[in-house]
Write a protein that holds these residues in place. Structure first.
Motif, mmCIF file in Angstrom:
data_model
loop_
_atom_site.group_PDB
_atom_site.id
_atom_site.type_symbol
_atom_site.label_atom_id
_atom_site.label_comp_id
_atom_site.label_asym_id
_atom_site.label_seq_id
_atom_site.Cartn_x
_atom_site.Cartn_y
_atom_site.Cartn_z
ATOM 1 N N ASP A 59 19.766 52.045 20.921
ATOM 2 C CA ASP A 59 19.539 51.547 19.568
ATOM 3 C C ASP A 59 18.939 52.659 18.713
ATOM 4 O O ASP A 59 17.995 53.314 19.134
ATOM 5 C CB ASP A 59 18.562 50.359 19.609
ATOM 6 N N LYS A 69 25.188 55.604 16.383
ATOM 7 C CA LYS A 69 26.572 55.316 16.783
ATOM 8 C C LYS A 69 27.305 54.407 15.801
ATOM 9 O O LYS A 69 28.501 54.572 15.562
ATOM 10 C CB LYS A 69 26.617 54.706 18.198
ATOM 11 N N ARG A 122 25.231 36.015 20.678
ATOM 12 C CA ARG A 122 24.332 37.069 20.167
ATOM 13 C C ARG A 122 22.992 36.467 19.728
ATOM 14 O O ARG A 122 21.937 37.016 20.021
ATOM 15 C CB ARG A 122 24.995 37.793 18.977
ATOM 16 N N MET A 127 26.606 38.675 28.144
ATOM 17 C CA MET A 127 27.234 39.862 27.525
ATOM 18 C C MET A 127 28.709 39.934 27.949
ATOM 19 O O MET A 127 29.584 40.263 27.145
ATOM 20 C CB MET A 127 26.520 41.153 27.962
ATOM 21 N N ARG A 130 32.183 39.638 25.766
ATOM 22 C CA ARG A 130 33.229 40.669 25.854
ATOM 23 C C ARG A 130 34.584 40.053 26.183
ATOM 24 O O ARG A 130 35.618 40.466 25.646
ATOM 25 C CB ARG A 130 32.827 41.729 26.896
ATOM 26 N N ARG A 154 29.918 49.439 20.779
ATOM 27 C CA ARG A 154 29.507 48.979 22.114
ATOM 28 C C ARG A 154 30.649 48.284 22.860
ATOM 29 O O ARG A 154 31.448 47.568 22.277
ATOM 30 C CB ARG A 154 28.310 48.022 22.098
ATOM 31 N N THR A 194 26.757 47.340 29.012
ATOM 32 C CA THR A 194 26.298 46.430 30.069
ATOM 33 C C THR A 194 25.839 47.238 31.285
ATOM 34 O O THR A 194 24.816 46.928 31.907
ATOM 35 C CB THR A 194 27.419 45.452 30.471
ATOM 36 N N TYR A 253 22.434 49.013 30.015
ATOM 37 C CA TYR A 253 21.272 48.141 29.755
ATOM 38 C C TYR A 253 20.979 47.215 30.946
ATOM 39 O O TYR A 253 19.845 47.109 31.394
ATOM 40 C CB TYR A 253 21.497 47.288 28.494
ATOM 41 N N GLN A 254 22.016 46.497 31.423
ATOM 42 C CA GLN A 254 21.757 45.542 32.500
ATOM 43 C C GLN A 254 21.770 46.235 33.874
ATOM 44 O O GLN A 254 21.089 45.789 34.796
ATOM 45 C CB GLN A 254 22.785 44.397 32.454
ATOM 46 N N LEU A 271 15.783 42.921 22.885
ATOM 47 C CA LEU A 271 15.928 44.086 23.758
ATOM 48 C C LEU A 271 15.262 45.320 23.155
ATOM 49 O O LEU A 271 14.679 46.138 23.872
ATOM 50 C CB LEU A 271 17.411 44.350 24.031
ATOM 51 N N GLU A 272 15.341 45.434 21.833
ATOM 52 C CA GLU A 272 14.700 46.594 21.187
ATOM 53 C C GLU A 272 13.185 46.557 21.366
ATOM 54 O O GLU A 272 12.524 47.593 21.312
ATOM 55 C CB GLU A 272 15.043 46.624 19.688
HETATM 56 P P1 TYD Z 1 23.513 46.343 18.600
HETATM 57 O O1 TYD Z 1 24.309 45.305 17.898
HETATM 58 O O2 TYD Z 1 24.100 47.696 18.750
HETATM 59 O O3 TYD Z 1 22.089 46.465 17.910
HETATM 60 P P2 TYD Z 1 21.798 46.519 16.332
HETATM 61 O O4 TYD Z 1 22.042 45.146 15.813
HETATM 62 O O5 TYD Z 1 20.346 46.918 16.315
HETATM 63 O O6 TYD Z 1 22.738 47.533 15.776
HETATM 64 O O7 TYD Z 1 23.163 45.841 20.072
HETATM 65 C C1 TYD Z 1 22.380 44.730 20.304
HETATM 66 C C2 TYD Z 1 21.596 44.871 21.577
HETATM 67 O O8 TYD Z 1 22.334 44.354 22.683
HETATM 68 C C3 TYD Z 1 21.224 46.295 21.927
HETATM 69 O O9 TYD Z 1 19.825 46.318 22.205
HETATM 70 C C4 TYD Z 1 21.978 46.580 23.194
HETATM 71 C C5 TYD Z 1 22.219 45.230 23.794
HETATM 72 N N1 TYD Z 1 23.404 45.107 24.687
HETATM 73 C C6 TYD Z 1 23.211 44.950 26.054
HETATM 74 O O10 TYD Z 1 22.062 44.928 26.537
HETATM 75 N N2 TYD Z 1 24.307 44.814 26.869
HETATM 76 C C7 TYD Z 1 25.574 44.812 26.378
HETATM 77 O O11 TYD Z 1 26.552 44.689 27.145
HETATM 78 C C8 TYD Z 1 25.758 44.975 24.957
HETATM 79 C C9 TYD Z 1 27.138 44.965 24.366
HETATM 80 C C10 TYD Z 1 24.639 45.122 24.148
#
Ligand code: TYD
Length: 206
Positions: free
Chosen positions: A13, A17, A46, A66, A70, A92, A97, A100-101, A150-151
């Motif tokens: 984040d 990107k 979301r 997630m 997808r 993304r 995944t 992060y996971q 997550l942030e």
């Molecule tokens: P994102 O939309 O890029 O954040 P922003 O709204 O700040 O631009 O991503 C949302 C969050 O989801 C980011 O912290 C990453 C997380 N994420 C996962 O943990 N796993 C995944 O598979 C995806 C697609 C996102």
């Protein structure tokens, strides 16, 4: 009909990107999509995954949600566009995944790989661009926006995620890593160079 090319932008984040994904999609008249959330089902997922203070998914539940996002994204948006000859740029995809996971939460990469293959019917990007940057650079860039669930996780989690993206890139020749610590102009040229060398596509006319 020639199938469209599929490109994913990935990174922590605040890496920048999303700015690059939008710029390239605009320049190439590609379909710009994002995860999680770019379908009606995905929007609900979301909200649950990132913004509902009462919902605290376990790591496995988080990974599966997630993946569900997808699956819906691939079948209803990405695949029809590619089949119709359109280029698709996603902000993304599966690497998020795994980073992060998998690397972040510590879930098995092999198990996640199976889940992702099922969710995507094996659809992989022709090119994945990882915009890599230092955590403090990313934090400064994201400071104006409200942090999601997550942030808000601590820096050690985001360091694992960053290192995870780099490790994925080191083991997959369809990945390119761009130095996102650089100026916007330098990141832009590096992304354009990746499109030219990897896909033979000129992004900017200048
Ligand atoms: P994102 O939309 O890029 O954040 P922003 O709204 O700040 O631009 O991503 C949302 C969050 O989801 C980011 O912290 C990453 C997380 N994420 C996962 O943990 N796993 C995944 O598979 C995806 C697609 C996102």
């Amino acid at each position: 009909m020639t199938r469209g090319l599929f490109v994913a932008f990935e990174g922590i984040d605040g890496s920048g990107k999303s700015t690059q994904a939008k710029r390239v999609a605009d320049a190439l008249s590609a379909l710009l999509t994002f995860e999680p959330g770019d379908t009606k089902l995905g929007g609900a997922l979301r909200q649950l995954l990132l913004h509902d203070g009462d919902v605290e998914p376990t790591s496995r539940a988080e990974a599966l949600l997630m993946a569900a996002d997808r699956a819906q994204h691939v079948e209803t948006l990405i695949e029809p566009a590619l089949a119709g000859g359109q280029m698709v740029i996603t902000d993304r995809y599966s690497a998020s995944t795994l980073a992060y996971q998998g690397f972040g939460r510590g879930l098995s990469l092999a198990a996640l790989g199976d889940v992702l293959d099922f969710a995507t019917s094996g659809l992989r990007p022709d090119l994945t661009i990882v915009v890599d940057c230092d955590l403090d650079v990313a934090r400064t860039r994201s400071s104006g926006t409200k942090a999601d669930r997550l942030e808000r996780l601590d820096p050690s989690f985001h360091q694992l995620v960053r290192d995870g993206f780099l490790e994925l890139a080191a083991n997959d020749s369809s990945f390119v890593v761009i130095d996102g610590n650089e100026s916007l102009a330098a990141v832009t040229s590096a992304v354009d160079l990746a499109f030219a060398t990897r896909l033979g596509i000129e992004v900017s006319s200048s």
